[in-house]
Design a protein around this motif. Sequence first.
Motif, short mmCIF file in Angstrom:
data_model
loop_
_atom_site.label_atom_id
_atom_site.label_comp_id
_atom_site.label_asym_id
_atom_site.label_seq_id
_atom_site.Cartn_x
_atom_site.Cartn_y
_atom_site.Cartn_z
N VAL A 13 -4.81 10.30 6.95
CA VAL A 13 -3.95 11.24 6.24
C VAL A 13 -4.23 11.11 4.74
CG1 VAL A 13 -1.59 12.00 5.89
CG2 VAL A 13 -2.24 10.90 8.04
N GLU B 179 4.21 16.64 9.49
CA GLU B 179 4.79 15.31 9.29
C GLU B 179 5.48 14.82 10.56
OE1 GLU B 179 5.06 13.25 6.63
OE2 GLU B 179 6.79 11.99 7.11
N TYR C 91 2.78 7.80 14.99
CA TYR C 91 3.00 6.43 14.53
C TYR C 91 3.90 5.68 15.51
CZ TYR C 91 4.93 2.60 11.79
OH TYR C 91 5.35 1.36 11.37
N VAL D 49 -2.23 5.07 11.89
CA VAL D 49 -2.08 6.10 10.87
C VAL D 49 -2.58 5.52 9.55
CG1 VAL D 49 -0.49 7.63 9.64
CG2 VAL D 49 -0.08 7.09 12.05
N TYR E 195 -3.14 5.98 5.80
CA TYR E 195 -2.55 6.89 4.82
C TYR E 195 -3.05 6.56 3.42
CZ TYR E 195 0.89 9.33 2.07
OH TYR E 195 1.49 10.16 1.16
N ASN F 152 -3.09 8.00 -0.64
CA ASN F 152 -2.56 9.00 -1.57
C ASN F 152 -2.44 8.36 -2.94
OD1 ASN F 152 -1.41 11.27 -2.65
ND2 ASN F 152 0.28 11.40 -1.22
N THR G 249 5.91 9.84 3.94
CA THR G 249 4.95 9.67 5.02
C THR G 249 4.44 8.23 5.12
OG1 THR G 249 4.22 11.87 4.39
CG2 THR G 249 2.93 10.75 6.07
N SER G 250 4.37 7.56 3.94
CA SER G 250 3.80 6.22 3.97
C SER G 250 4.64 5.26 4.81
CB SER G 250 3.64 5.69 2.55
OG SER G 250 4.90 5.61 1.94
N SER H 48 3.00 4.73 8.27
CA SER H 48 1.57 4.47 8.28
C SER H 48 1.30 3.03 8.68
CB SER H 48 0.99 4.77 6.91
OG SER H 48 1.53 3.88 5.96
N GLU I 22 -1.83 1.49 4.38
CA GLU I 22 -1.56 2.43 3.30
C GLU I 22 -2.40 2.07 2.09
OE1 GLU I 22 2.44 2.19 1.94
OE2 GLU I 22 2.10 3.61 0.31
#
Lengths: 150, 795
Positions: free
Chosen positions: B406, B419, B426, B432, B434, B436, B442-443, B446, B449
Amino acid sequence: MAVSIIAITSKYAPGDKSNLIAILQDAQKKVGYITPEAVDKISGHLNISRSQIYGVASFYSQFKFNPPGRNSIKICLGTACHVQGGDFLLNALNSEIGISPNETTEDEKFDLDRVACLGCCALAPVIMVNDAIFSNMSVVKMKDLLDLYE
Amino acid sequence: MRQDKTHITALIDGEPVRVRRGDTILDAARKEGIYIPTLCYLEGMKSYGGCRLCLIDIKGGRGFPAACTTPLEPGMEIRTKTPELQTLRRNILEMTLSEHPYTCLVCADKKECGEFMHSTRKAGTITGCNFCTSNGDCELQDLIDYLELDDVRYPISYRGIPPVKSNPFYDLDYNLCVHCGRCVRICNEERNSNVLAFVERGNSTIVGTAFGESQTSAGCEFCGACVDVCPTGSISGKLGKWAGPPSRSVKTTCTLCSVGCSMNVNTRAGKLVDVGPAPGGRMDPPQLCIKGKFLAGDITEHPDRITVPMIRKNGRMVEVDWDEAIRVAAENLAAWRGNGFGIIGSAQDTLEENYSLQKFTRAVMNSNNIDLISSFPDPRLQEEIASHLQPKGRLEDILKADTLLVLGTDASVSHPLVENRIRKAYNAGRKVLYANSEATRTSLFSTVEINYSKCKDYNFLFVLLAELARETISGLPAGFAKQVKESLLISGLKSCSVKKDDLQAFVKALVKSRSLCIIVDESLLRDVSGLQTIKALANIRFLKAEKSNCRIMLLGNEGNLMGAAMAGAHPYLLPGLDPVSDDKALLKWNKNWDVKLSDVRGLPCNEMLSNIGRDGISALMIAGDVPVSGNLGKASLKKLKFMVQLNMFSTELTDHANVFLPVTGFLENDGHFLTLDGKIQRLHRAVPPQGKSRSVSEIISLLAGAMKADGFSTGRAGAVWKEIGSSIKIPVPQNGSPKPRFELMKPPDSRNAGSGKKSGSGKNHQDHYRYRGNRLSDLVTDLQALLESGMKEKV
Ligand code: SF4
Ligand code: SF4
Ligand code: SF4
Ligand code: FES
Ligand code: FES
C-alpha cells in the motif's frame, strides 16, 4: 503518571489482547482508578480501541473511573434497602455533597458507589462509609454522619 | 431428497428444504422464503444470538434453540410458528418493549395514524411518535404485527437518557435502543472503525464510547453503517429524519470517488429521505462512506444550490430564463472558436457528460483545449497508466491477495471502501506492507510500516525496486545494475530516511508473496517523477509476475478520471484514447462527426489557466469550480474575455463569470461511470432536477443547437451513451500493448532527490472532500466541524 502507565504496559507483549484485564488491574493498582490517559496508552499498546477497552473495564465492578476520595461511601440499593427508601438517601446525598454514584467530590472528600446488597437487609436502609456500616439510616441521620468526616 | 457431502435436507414447517451443510436453520428458512422473526441477526455477519426472537421448535429436541445460531442437521423437523413459540416470543418482545417507549406500537389508532403520520396534531399528542423519526424505519413494528402483540403488560420504564444531537450527520436517542448489538458489531467487525462498544453492565448497559466521549472524538468515521442497520429510531440520520416513509427507492452509483459504490436513494415526493438500504433491507446495497452516505444528499438538497440560469448585466449577475442564458452564451462563444477557447470539466461527471463537453470543444469550438479539473499535470501520464498499469487490480483482489503493498494512500479518507478491504485483509492475517510519507489511519492495519520523508515517494520506490531486483532475478538488466551500484543503496535509503531493516522486511514479504496487490495513491504520480513512478510500479509487477499473480490498483481521487479520458476529455487524446497527433485517428473522428477537427494538441488544465491573456486562452467554460488563486489569480481572470460556469453553487469564480448555468448533481443524473477497477457502473436519476437545473450534456446540446451545430442529440444520457457506443468501447481494450519487460528508469537524485515538488492542477488534491472542484467543507457545515476537530488523526 503517563510514565508509570508505560512502565506497566511495557511488561506485556504489544498487541496481545488477552492481557487487557491484567493491565487494567495493574493500572488501577498504580493510580487508584482507570484514567483516560491509561486507556489511551493501553489502546496504543494492545491495538484495541478506547471504546472497546472502556466497554470491557466498565463491565467489571472492580474497575473505577473516578479518583478515590478520602472517604468512600457505598449506598445500598438492594431490594430491602430500596423498599425502605434507599433512593431517598441517594437523592439526599446528591443534594448534600453534589455527586452521583461513580463520582468523587471536587474536594476529594468523598467518593460514592452503589452496591446491590450489603448483607444486613434486616437493618435497611444501609450505607457504608469506609469500613463501617450504618443501619436504619434516615436523611437526617445521614447528614449528621457525613459531618463527622474530614 | 438426498443428503450428500455438501448438501443436506430437512423439513421446515413441513416443507422439504435442501441447503449447504453448515447453514443455519435461519439461513435455510430464508432461502425457502419462510419467515422467522429476528432482531439481532444481520445478514452476512456472524450470528450473535442475543435477542432470542428467532427461537424455533425441533422435533425431539430439548428447549427452543435460536435459529440464527443453530446449524441445520440432516433430517431435522423444524417448526417455526407454533402457539407456544409465539407466546414465548411475545413475552420476550414485551420485556424488550418495557424499556422502549412503545405507545405508538400498540396504539389502537395505529393504522389511521400511519396514514396521517405527518399532521401537526400528531406530534406531541401521543408518546412514542415524538421520540422517533418519521421515516418508518422500525423493525419493532414488523415484529409486533407478526406476533400480533396488542398490549404490553409492563409499564414503560423510560430510561431518561438525554438524546445526543451534537454529532455531525446523525442523532442518537438511546432510550429507543433494544440492545440488538447490530451497530456495535457492524462498527467493529465489518467497518473495523472500533468506535462503539457496549459499556456499563446489567440494567445500565448502553451502547457507548470511552468515558462518554462523543462519537467524533472516539474516532467515528461517519460511514453511517450503524445508522443503516439500527432496527429502531435510536440512531438516525439528520437529513430526512422527518421526511416521512420513502415512497420511491432508486439504485444508482456514487461518483465521489473512483470506487463507484452502488448506492440506494430513498425519496418521498421527490425529497430525499436518506441514502441507505432500500426499505425492508439492511445490508443491500452494502454500506457506503461518509461521502456517499451523507455528503451526497447534503449537497443535492443544499439550500445554497443555484437552480436558475444567470447572466452578467451591467456588472451584476441577474436571473434569466434558459432561452436567454443559452442565447447569450452561444452568441459570445461563437466569437471565440479556435485555440483561444477551452473547457475544464470534472472527472466526477459521467462518461456522457465528459463526452459531450469534449465533442463541443472539438467539433463546435474547433479547439482541443479540453481537460479535467483534477487531471494529471503531465497529460502523457494518462496514456502511460492505460498501457503500463495492467492488469488492473479489482476490489475483490484485495481480499484474495496474500500480500498488499500500500503506497502513499490515505485510503480511510480518500477511498474508504478500499480501506475497508485492506482492514479485512489485515484481520485475516494477510501481509499489509504500508509505506507513506505521513501517518494515516491505514497504518494501524499494517504488518510492516515505512515512513519515508515527504516528497520522496519515488526515491523509496527506486530503492525498493533495486533490493527486490537483487532478490528475484539473477543478473539485473545491465543498465539497471549499473544505476543501482551508482545510486548506492545506503545513500538511496538516506535520501528518503528509510531504515534498512524495514526495507528488507518489505522485500522479504514481496519475494515470498504468491499473489500481490499493489494499491497506489494517485498523488505518487503527481510528483514530478510521475512517469518514472509508473515505470517503477510496472517493473515491480514485471519482477513479480514471473512467479505470482500481481495486480496494480491506482486510487484516483476523482471518480471517473480514466473513464473521462477514454470518453475524450483529454487535451492529447480523442475518444477511445486516439491521439490527436495521429492523422488517421483525426480522419476517423472527422468522419464520425462530419467536421474538420483541429490538429493542434490541446492545453492541459494547468496550462489553460496559466495561459489566459497573452495570445493564449481568451474564453473558458468551466464545469464545476476552480479556486481563484495560484494559476488562476484575479489578475488573469480580468484578462479573460468570456467565461461560462456550469455549477451547482455560486463560488468565488462566479464573480468573474459572464454566464452561470445551473447543473444537476449526480443523484439527479442518468449515465455511466468507469470505476477504478474498470467496471462500468450505471447512474439513475434518483432525485428530480432541483429547480431549473439541467445536466451538463443537456446544456451542451442546447448550446450546440443555438450555435447551429449538427450531430448533437438531445443530450439525454441514453442518446449520448448510444452515440459513444457506436464508435468506441469503454473501457478501451488494451490490446497490442508491448510484452512486459523491465524498463530502465531515471534514478532519483539521491542528494536532493527528485526535488519532489508536487505540481500542476492537482495542488489541492489532498482535500478528498470535493465535488466538481467545489470544496464540500465550505458547503456542509457538519463536515467543516468534523474536519476542524481533526477526525482523521483519531484512532
Ligand atoms: S458511523 Fe460508522 S464509524 Fe461511526 S459509529 Fe457508526 S458504524 Fe462506527
Ligand atoms: S442503537 Fe440500534 S443497532 Fe445499536 S444496539 Fe441499539 S437498537 Fe441495536
Ligand atoms: S467509497 Fe467512494 S464511491 Fe463509495 S460511497 Fe465513498 S465516496 Fe462514494
Ligand atoms: S438490600 Fe441493602 S443490605 Fe441487603
Ligand atoms: S435473531 Fe437469532 S437470537 Fe436474535
